[in-house]
Write a protein that holds these residues in place. Structure first.
Motif, PDB file in Angstrom:
ATOM      1  N   GLY A 502       0.809  -1.310  -0.079  1.00  0.00           N
ATOM      2  CA  GLY A 502      -0.004   0.048  -0.131  1.00  0.00           C
ATOM      3  C   GLY A 502       0.751   1.405  -0.189  1.00  0.00           C
ATOM      4  O   GLY A 502       2.007   1.156   0.062  1.00  0.00           O
ATOM      5  N   GLY A 503       0.086   2.421   0.091  1.00  0.00           N
ATOM      6  CA  GLY A 503       0.705   3.551  -0.052  1.00  0.00           C
ATOM      7  C   GLY A 503       0.419   4.052  -1.411  1.00  0.00           C
ATOM      8  O   GLY A 503       0.357   2.990  -2.484  1.00  0.00           O
ATOM      9  N   VAL A 504       0.721   5.276  -1.691  1.00  0.00           N
ATOM     10  CA  VAL A 504       0.564   5.941  -3.131  1.00  0.00           C
ATOM     11  C   VAL A 504       1.647   5.838  -3.876  1.00  0.00           C
ATOM     12  O   VAL A 504       2.523   6.619  -3.873  1.00  0.00           O
ATOM     13  N   THR A 505       2.039   4.590  -4.539  1.00  0.00           N
ATOM     14  CA  THR A 505       3.439   4.290  -5.102  1.00  0.00           C
ATOM     15  C   THR A 505       3.172   4.256  -6.789  1.00  0.00           C
ATOM     16  O   THR A 505       3.935   4.201  -7.497  1.00  0.00           O
ATOM     17  N   GLY A 506       2.014   3.606  -6.934  1.00  0.00           N
ATOM     18  CA  GLY A 506       1.961   3.575  -8.611  1.00  0.00           C
ATOM     19  C   GLY A 506       2.418   1.954  -8.833  1.00  0.00           C
ATOM     20  O   GLY A 506       2.412   1.433  -9.932  1.00  0.00           O
ATOM     21  N   LEU A 507       3.324   1.324  -7.833  1.00  0.00           N
ATOM     22  CA  LEU A 507       3.940   0.395  -8.237  1.00  0.00           C
ATOM     23  C   LEU A 507       3.237  -1.104  -8.501  1.00  0.00           C
ATOM     24  O   LEU A 507       3.466  -1.604  -9.563  1.00  0.00           O
ATOM     25  N   PRO A 508       2.384  -1.427  -7.665  1.00  0.00           N
ATOM     26  CA  PRO A 508       1.470  -2.760  -8.045  1.00  0.00           C
ATOM     27  C   PRO A 508       0.997  -2.703  -9.323  1.00  0.00           C
ATOM     28  O   PRO A 508       0.943  -3.535 -10.152  1.00  0.00           O
TER      29      PRO A 508
END
Ligand SMILES: Cc1cc2nc3c(=O)[nH]c(=O)nc-3n(C[C@H](O)[C@H](O)[C@H](O)COP(=O)(O)OP(=O)(O)OC[C@H]3O[C@@H](n4cnc5c(N)ncnc54)[C@H](O)[C@@H]3O)c2cc1C
Lengths: 526, 379
Positions: A502-508
């Motif tokens: 989670g968190g706003v990373t865009g990675l998933p």
């Protein structure tokens, strides 16, 4: 919305930022993508809510500290108008006696500041360095898709393969093993003395979970969060937290894609054991050979697909995962700037943390676990209007309060306890900004169940599932799902329930889309 | 169960216990699934002779029975087991195996389709929690009905003759693999017919004793003999059929994976249907299918009539297997066994067992040659 059974190249369920990122990557590769968002506004946990048509509130998330630079670059987000109103924000740990601590992240400055106040200057530097070093070996692992094992057998073996095999070098492994079981309180007690620093560290290590600082694995969480931090540090996007989603929607639409709001997927259509489309709750059917879901893995596989299409063990493990939400939001519209005693205006624009000591974080965690409201809630306060005056009428402000350790299920029920919760939280703010109540015009309160019903965040869970060392890398969300593909042909996961969380990373979202495209390039689909 | 302490051991009696006890000349009792069951009722020779040349009746009430019913019972069960049971017609039953996600056997048994949406599963071991876990997401209900009713097994070459004597002639027409509820003496009884003239009767509890008495009486003419678990076990070992809990352990109860088996390690036909797109263990079994199994469960024979026991199977000096079931066949003077043996050691001969031989109070060890017996269908 038009017509029944429209054909797209891919459908993305869930317009959270990860779903949108996945859609944009697929669109960039020439695919015609349809995004289905259940809510009225896209963005999921990173969306802006309008209040009285005047205030743009950071409805759920209020800070960005981990948006992947590679996502920004790949999707050319800057060219599409995405920018930070402020970055590298300082962290301010509020002290009940007014001896607040301000940390910039710059080691020299911080040591000088702390030493001048007799608060662990050199110790903090040593602690911060250790955190930095530990994060340094984890960070590369979080910035690429995980190694996946072929089967879910023997978790211990898998752990060795999926996690330790990735940590190159004996020292990294040692570090991981010693930390995996450690609690953040152990670490703090070994190395720090100042209560405020202990409180801050414990807050950061447990935020977004139901963990208490004395729980095993919390030291690792701290490192994990640190490892996901972007170079830009703690930042606020220009135009509010929803700007990312808005930019992505424009981008997707420019790629001939479509984004439908108020389009809740009620079922994934199956052709044999292959996913081939989606039925919306209004009965409309859309079809595509590829389905990605940014909704939580459990929701996707058990509710939208159905346990029958999975082996029973997997269905069982998914259904056991408890909802881990323990964070609430209070968003306030103010008609002036409250006076935080002892803080400069610049500091008020920082990340303000109320967590006076590790023990207070522990206490509120324990009461949350028992279904009670903490007496002195610990929280993070952000005033985005300090950096972006487009978010509120001139002279007005927005105060975004993230209250940590708030139970999902509360004794007596949320209906009866909501008012008391707000009172306690505001009282805690007023301890530092006594006149805050004078400015409150309006606001919204989001308990963990509210976050679920209003913004589709299952269980109010920050990460769409646990985040201890055994839920990460090639084990996230389950070993056989860690590669974004699922046992259902044509169906992939792309939300925070997947690596790296989670968190706003865009990675998933990015990794899921890349996995899809790679599989296609190889000629197979699973 | 009575209201005693939860951890006190209760030996339970089946509804047929008193009837069986009347037949006992040995006072030899064993425990099966918590029930007190007859070991031998008569001398082994008498029982085995009756089983192979006449007819026998046994109490099999200790077998676990599960009722699985509901609109999606078939779908649920088809994901549970490794074979394709969508082809199982009403009134039929079939042997089933079920695995967990690593392709290791969790259970085995006979699955009977009683109605369109109703099934009975017969197993040796408790599997209710596994059935329940498998029910999630299906419109199905699984319950343990072991405490309801009782089971009788009529077997042997004169079993049909005994049926005639009992006035149950129509059961002769029942084919192997059928499972049908019939009216016998005005009582509803679920009857299963296995190959090799074995009939299972599953009457309701109150009907069990009348049915037992009736069969015992009518069968006397055909030489019907009541037998206990030990002779039934002998037949099982003779047929080369392993039993979970004895010859291997269920994946959910075993501590060590060494004692757990996959379907590929079982003797006989491999009962895994990969054409079925979803079933438990499919992915793992598919990976396994391309490799050869490391171990196999095989039937062994030692041609030696002395009083002996053995457990360790060797090739040369090296241990290559463990014998898990052992019996003495009075008819042929052989010791028959089931053993788990390294697959590589199974091919060529040269296997031995380390036997302990007794004569009165003397005991000594000898290495005896042992051979792998072909499966009964190939014999
Ligand atoms: C209170 C709180 C505060 C937070 N604060 C921060 C913060 O300050 N900084 C930070 O980095 N992170 C923060 N987080 C974490 C962050 O919000 C999430 O990790 C992140 O939003 C996950 O993004 P996502 O796209 O994977 O999933 P989500 O944002 O949860 O998006 C999933 C989307 O799918 C939609 N959806 C679900 N089911 C369906 C369906 N059946 N059909 C159609 N659509 C569906 C939902 O409506 C939702 O929009 C916070 C989380 C919480 C709970």
């Amino acid at each position: 919305m038009t017509g029944d059974r429209q054909a797209y190249d891919a459908i993305v369920i869930g317009g959270g930022h990860n779903g949108l990122v996945a859609a944009a990557y697929l669109g960039r590769a020439g695919k015609r993508v349809l995004v289905l968002e259940a809510g009225g506004i896209v963005g999921g946990g990173a969306l802006a809510a309008e209040l009285q048509h005047k205030y743009t509130l950071p409805a759920v998330s209020h800070l960005m500290d981990g948006l992947s630079a590679s996502v920004v670059k790949d999707l050319k987000l800057a060219r599409h108008g995405f920018a930070y109103a402020a970055s590298g924000l300082p962290t301010v740990a509020l002290d009940p006696d007014g001896r607040h601590l301000v940390l910039t992240g710059n080691a020299k400055d911080d040591e000088a500041f702390l030493s001048a106040r007799g608060q662990d200057g050199a110790k903090w530097t040593a602690f911060a360095r250790k955190l930095e070093n530990s994060a340094a070996w984890l960070s590369p692992l979080l910035n690429r898709p995980p190694l996946v094992a072929a089967s879910s057998s023997a978790r211990g073996k898998l752990m060795a393969r999926a996690v330790l095999a990735e940590a190159s070098g004996e020292r990294a492994r040692e570090a991981f093993l010693s930390l995996a079981a450690k609690s953040v309180s152990d670490w703090v007690h070994e190395e720090l003395e100042a209560p405020l620093l202990g409180g801050l560290v414990a807050f950061d290590a447990t935020l977004g979970s139901t963990d208490a600082p004395y729980d095993a694995g919390t030291a690792f969480r701290l490192i994990y969060r640190h490892a996901l931090k972007a170079k830009s540090g703690v930042a606020i996007p220009r135009g509010g937290i929803g700007a990312l989603a808005e930019t992505l929607v424009a981008l997707i639409e420019g790629q001939r894609g479509e984004v439908w709001a108020e389009a809740r997927a009620s079922r994934i259509l199956m052709d044999g054991t292959t996913a081939c489309g989606v039925v919306l709750d209004n009965g409309i059917e859309v079809s595509a050979p590829l389905i990605l879901s940014g909704a939580a893995p459990r929701e996707t596989l058990l509710r939208l697909v159905g346990a029958r299409y999975l082996e029973a063990d997997l269905a069982d493990r998914l259904s056991l995962g408890k909802a881990g939400g323990a964070t609430a939001k209070i968003n306030l519209a103010l008609d002036g700037m409250p006076g935080f005693r002892g803080l400069t205006p610049e500091q008020v624009g920082g990340r303000i943390v109320i967590a006076p000591s590790l023990d207070e974080v522990e206490e509120s965690a324990l009461s949350a676990r028992a279904g009670a409201l903490p007496l002195d809630p610990v929280m993070e306060i952000v005033m985005p209007t300090c950096h972006d005056d487009s978010l509120a009428p001139s002279g007005h402000h927005i105060m975004s309060i993230l209250v940590h350790q708030v139970p999902y299920e509360i004794e007596g029920g949320w209906e009866a306890r909501r008012e008391e919760f707000v009172q306690r939280a505001i009282r805690a703010v007023c301890r530092y900004a006594p006149d805050a109540t004078d400015y409150i015009l309006a606001g919204e309160v989001l308990t963990p169940p509210d976050l679920e019903t209003k913004y589709g965040i299952r269980g109010g869970d920050w990460h769409q599932g646990g985040l201890n060392p055994f839920d990460l890398l090639g084990l996230r969300p389950e070993p056989e799902l860690a590669g974004y593909a699922t046992p259902v042909n044509g169906l992939y996961l792309c939300g925070a329930g997947c690596h790296p969380g989670g968190g706003v990373t865009g990675l998933p979202g990015k990794f899921a889309a890349e996995t899809v495209l790679e599989a296609e390039a190889r000629g197979g689909r699973t | 169960m009575s209201g005693g302490l939860p951890f006190r051991r209760h030996l339970r009696m089946t509804p047929l216990h008193a009837e069986v006890a009347v037949e006992s000349r040995t006072n030899d009792w064993v425990e099966r699934n918590g029930f007190t069951m007859a070991g031998h009722l008569d001398t082994p020779e008498t029982e085995v002779f009756a089983r192979y040349h006449r007819a026998t009746l046994a109490d099999i009430s200790s077998r676990r029975r599960y009722r699985i019913a509901g609109r999606e019972a078939m779908d649920c069960l088809n994901r549970l087991v490794t074979s394709d049971i969508s082809k199982l017609e009403e009134g039929h039953f079939s042997p089933v195996f079920f695995c967990e996600e690593n392709g290791l056997l969790v259970g085995e048994g006979s699955l009977a389709r009683i109605g369109d949406t109703e099934f009975r599963l017969f197993t040796e071991e408790e599997v209710l929690s596994w059935l329940r876990r498998n029910s999630t997401g299906f419109q199905v209900h699984a319950e343990d009905v072991s405490a309801e009713g009782a089971g009788l097994e009529l077997a042997g070459p004169l079993a049909e003759a005994a049926l005639d004597e009992a006035g149950f002639e129509p059961l002769r027409l029942l084919l192997a693999g059928h499972a049908q509820t019939r009216e016998l003496m005005g009582m509803p009884v679920l009857v299963l017919r296995h190959v090799g003239d074995v009939f299972e009767f599953w009457p309701e509890e109150d009907d069990a004793v009348p049915l037992w008495r009736h069969l015992m009486q009518a069968g006397r003419e055909a030489g019907l003999q009541a037998i206990g678990e030990k002779t039934r076990d002998l037949v099982r070992i003779d047929r080369g059929t392993p039993r979970m809990g004895t010859d291997y352990l269920g994946a959910l109860s075993a501590v060590s994976h060494d004692h757990v088996r996959t379907p590929f390690e079982m003797p006989g036909e491999i009962n895994v249907d990969f054409d079925k797109p979803v079933f438990n263990g499919r992915a793992a079994l598919r990976r396994m299918a391309v490799k050869s199994a490391s171990h196999r469960i095989v039937a062994l024979a030692v041609d030696d009539a002395r009083d002996l026991t053995f457990a360790v199977v060797c090739k040369g000096e090296r241990q290559v297997g463990v014998c898990t079931s052992l019996t003495f066949m009075p008819e042929t003077g052989q010791h028959l066994a089931l053993a788990t043996v390294e697959a590589a050691a199974c091919s060529a001969g040269g296997l031995t067992v380390e036997a302990e031989i007794r004569r009165e109070l003397a005991v000594w060890r000898e290495k005896l040659p042992v051979r792998i017996r072909p499966r009964p269908e190939n014999r």
